[in-house]
Design an enzyme around this catalytic site. Structure first.
Site, mmCIF file in Angstrom:
data_model
loop_
_atom_site.group_PDB
_atom_site.id
_atom_site.type_symbol
_atom_site.label_atom_id
_atom_site.label_comp_id
_atom_site.label_asym_id
_atom_site.label_seq_id
_atom_site.Cartn_x
_atom_site.Cartn_y
_atom_site.Cartn_z
ATOM 1 N N LYS A 161 0.802 -1.404 0.041
ATOM 2 C CA LYS A 161 0.057 0.094 0.018
ATOM 3 C C LYS A 161 0.906 1.223 -0.072
ATOM 4 O O LYS A 161 0.228 2.282 -0.333
ATOM 5 C CB LYS A 161 -0.833 0.091 1.176
HETATM 6 C C1 LIG Z 1 -4.290 -4.704 0.226
HETATM 7 C C2 LIG Z 1 -3.514 -5.885 0.177
HETATM 8 C C3 LIG Z 1 -3.655 -7.035 -0.611
HETATM 9 C C4 LIG Z 1 -5.138 -6.772 -1.803
HETATM 10 O O1 LIG Z 1 -4.887 -5.717 -2.556
HETATM 11 P P1 LIG Z 1 -6.137 -5.258 -3.458
HETATM 12 O O2 LIG Z 1 -5.428 -4.219 -4.285
HETATM 13 O O3 LIG Z 1 -7.091 -4.812 -2.232
HETATM 14 O O4 LIG Z 1 -6.481 -6.408 -4.236
HETATM 15 C C5 LIG Z 1 -3.026 -7.943 -0.762
HETATM 16 N N1 LIG Z 1 -1.887 -8.114 0.056
HETATM 17 C C6 LIG Z 1 -1.610 -7.270 1.130
HETATM 18 C C7 LIG Z 1 -0.441 -7.437 1.756
HETATM 19 C C8 LIG Z 1 -2.372 -6.130 0.859
HETATM 20 O O5 LIG Z 1 -2.017 -5.197 1.864
#
Ligand SMILES: *Cc1c(COP(=O)(O)O)cnc(C)c1O
Length: 500
Positions: A113
């Site tokens: 993120k």
């Molecule tokens: C948010 C997240 C995901 C999922 O990603 P999306 O964009 O919501 O599909 C997968 N792995 C981790 C560690 C995340 O923080």
């Protein structure tokens, strides 16, 4: 380039406005009017560039109302050696002849993120200057764990903004919870919700859509915006690392111009994999996009059958950032593959809201399977995959990445397609350390340790270094203790903002 709403009621919106608003007034998502293409000539030039230069070029294709120097400032403010502990920003690691891991967790909160949330505050401040926005921007976030901390870290003490994060009180790991509860900054607010992520997300969406409430805020010179992946400013920076990984592979001689690659993404809200789809539409030669789900496998069923059906029990898994039954960004994909048929998209979203499912029909479904393949991975398989990857490759992966590695193995078995594949690694193994410890530590080293102690044992046993951002977390003072019911989320916002 202007932005339009996936539900048809907004058009002619500049990038700056789309980023400030976050979500379109008709409840749809902002989408660029068209997708810019990168030519082979540009790709070969970009091979010689670093991550920041590649990011500047790709962002400029979509942010036509930003100047070159504004984009440069945003990129350099985000992707620098103060925020990222690897100068390549998103390094590729080779695990096998045709198998690469794209490490997306070298930012300050150790999850992917950060790739978007380190730059979003810069994009938002720049946008506010451009549009002459005078209200304070209140960022409202529902998080399954990682977004919350990454958004807090990104927006902490950014002038002209406040940030409020809601997380499912029982739905995040100890490390995730602690990371949020200790967040410093004069403009940050955090609350646990007694419910799951979908409850928190629905609560946030409902606050956004209440006109009275938004008017009240306006009177107080405040305006809500979103840092969830429904915000275009979140999605856009994610396109960059797929293209950058592709360029790294070309530059390293692993592939030639024109060779296709597969991309495997552990998926929840469908943001990360959608960015890979946009990268493909921009010209990156993609074979298949492989959507890896955990046992909340609503997307796997959709990609296997063309019917999206959220009517099923919500499972709590050891890959909690993917515990999601309503994948918001799928709406953008549907809008793209129906050639911007807002009427259809709006009807499906209405069906999803009223009865929890929709069927896209054979023609649209054919498009979905042309691009995507999907399967899912249970918690047991996740643990086994972490263990096997450690034993065979001496490479430590977190639970989310393990879901992707496992589904990739299923893909190989099912299709025999050995095209070079890039697997997105979305979190540091230490962020979900107790599950990782369970997978790799001998049983006697597991006894009597809390989640934090296990992290140190994991580091000691594997020799893999714990990121500095996680070390010592257990001793930091807790600053945020609010817990609320789902129905009280709006009141909680009012209290945080001193509205009464
Ligand atoms: C948010 C997240 C995901 C999922 O990603 P999306 O964009 O919501 O599909 C997968 N792995 C981790 C560690 C995340 O923080």
């Amino acid at each position: 380039m202007d932005y339009i709403s996936s539900r048809g009621q907004a058009s002619g919106i500049s990038a700056a406005e789309a980023i400030i608003k976050g979500i379109a007034p008709d409840g749809g998502l902002f989408v660029p009017e068209y997708i810019p293409r990168l030519t082979e000539d540009i790709f070969s030039v970009m091979e010689g560039w670093n991550y920041q230069e590649r990011a500047r070029h790709i962002l400029a294709c979509y942010l036509l109302d930003f100047t070159e120097s504004e984009i440069k400032q945003c990129v350099e403010g985000a992707y620098n050696s103060k925020n990222f502990n690897d100068e390549r920003i998103a390094p590729l690691v080779k695990l096998g002849d045709n198998k690469y891991i794209l490490e997306l967790w070298h930012g300050p909160t150790c999850a992917f993120k950060d790739m978007a949330l380190q730059i979003l505050p810069h994009l938002m401040s720049t946008s506010m200057n451009k549009t002459g926005e005078s209200s304070e921007i209140v960022i409202l976030v529902a998080t399954s764990g990682d977004t919350g901390k990454a958004a807090l870290e990104g927006f902490s003490d950014v002038p002209g903004t406040r940030i409020i994060v809601f997380y499912p009180e029982q739905g995040v790991s100890e490390v995730q919870k602690r990371q949020m509860m200790i967040q410093e900054g004069n403009n940050v607010y955090v609350a646990g919700v007694r419910g799951n992520f979908d409850d928190a997300q629905t609560g946030v969406k409902s606050i956004f859509s209440q006109e009275d409430y938004n008017q009240l805020l306006q009177q107080k010179q405040m305006r809500l915006s979103s840092a969830n992946s429904i915000n275009w400013g979140r999605l856009l920076p994610q396109i960059v690392y797929y293209i950058s990984a592709y360029l790294d592979l070309r530059q390293g001689g692993s592939i030639k111009p024109g060779d296709k690659i597969n991309i495997v993404v552990p998926t929840g809200n469908f943001g990360n994999i959608l960015a890979a789809y946009y990268a493909g539409q921009m010209g990156l030669p993609v074979g298949k996009l492989i959507c890896a789900a955990n046992s909340n496998n609503v997307l796997t069923d959709f990609i296997k059958k063309g019917i999206y059906d959220r009517n099923r029990p919500f499972e709590k898994t050891i890959s909690p950032s993917m515990d999601i039954l309503i994948s918001s960004n799928l709406e953008r994909l549907l809008f793209e593959i129906t050639d911007h048929d807002a009427g259809k998209v709006k009807a499906w979203m209405e069906e999803l809201r009223s009865r929890g499912n929709y069927d896209v029909g054979p023609a649209v479904y054919q498009q979905v399977v042309d691009y995507f393949w999907s399967d899912y991975c249970s918690d047991e398989e996740t643990i086994a995959t972490i263990r096997k990857t450690w034993q065979e490759d001496h490479y430590l992966i977190d639970t989310h990445t393990a879901v992707a590695v496992n589904v990739y193995e299923k893909y190989l078995k099912s299709t025999g397609d050995h095209t070079l594949s890039v697997i997105a690694s979305t979190a540091s193994p230490f962020k979900f350390g107790s599950s990782v410890a369970q997978a790799v530590l001998p049983p006697e080293m597991m006894a009597g340790g809390n989640e934090f102690e296990l992290l140190y044992r994991l580091e000691e046993f594997t020799g893999v270094r714990m990121p500095a951002a996680i070390r010592g977390l257990e001793n930091r003072p807790i600053l945020h203790k609010t817990i609320c019911q789902v129905e009280d989320m709006q009141n909680t916002v009012s209290q945080f903002l001193n509205l009464e």
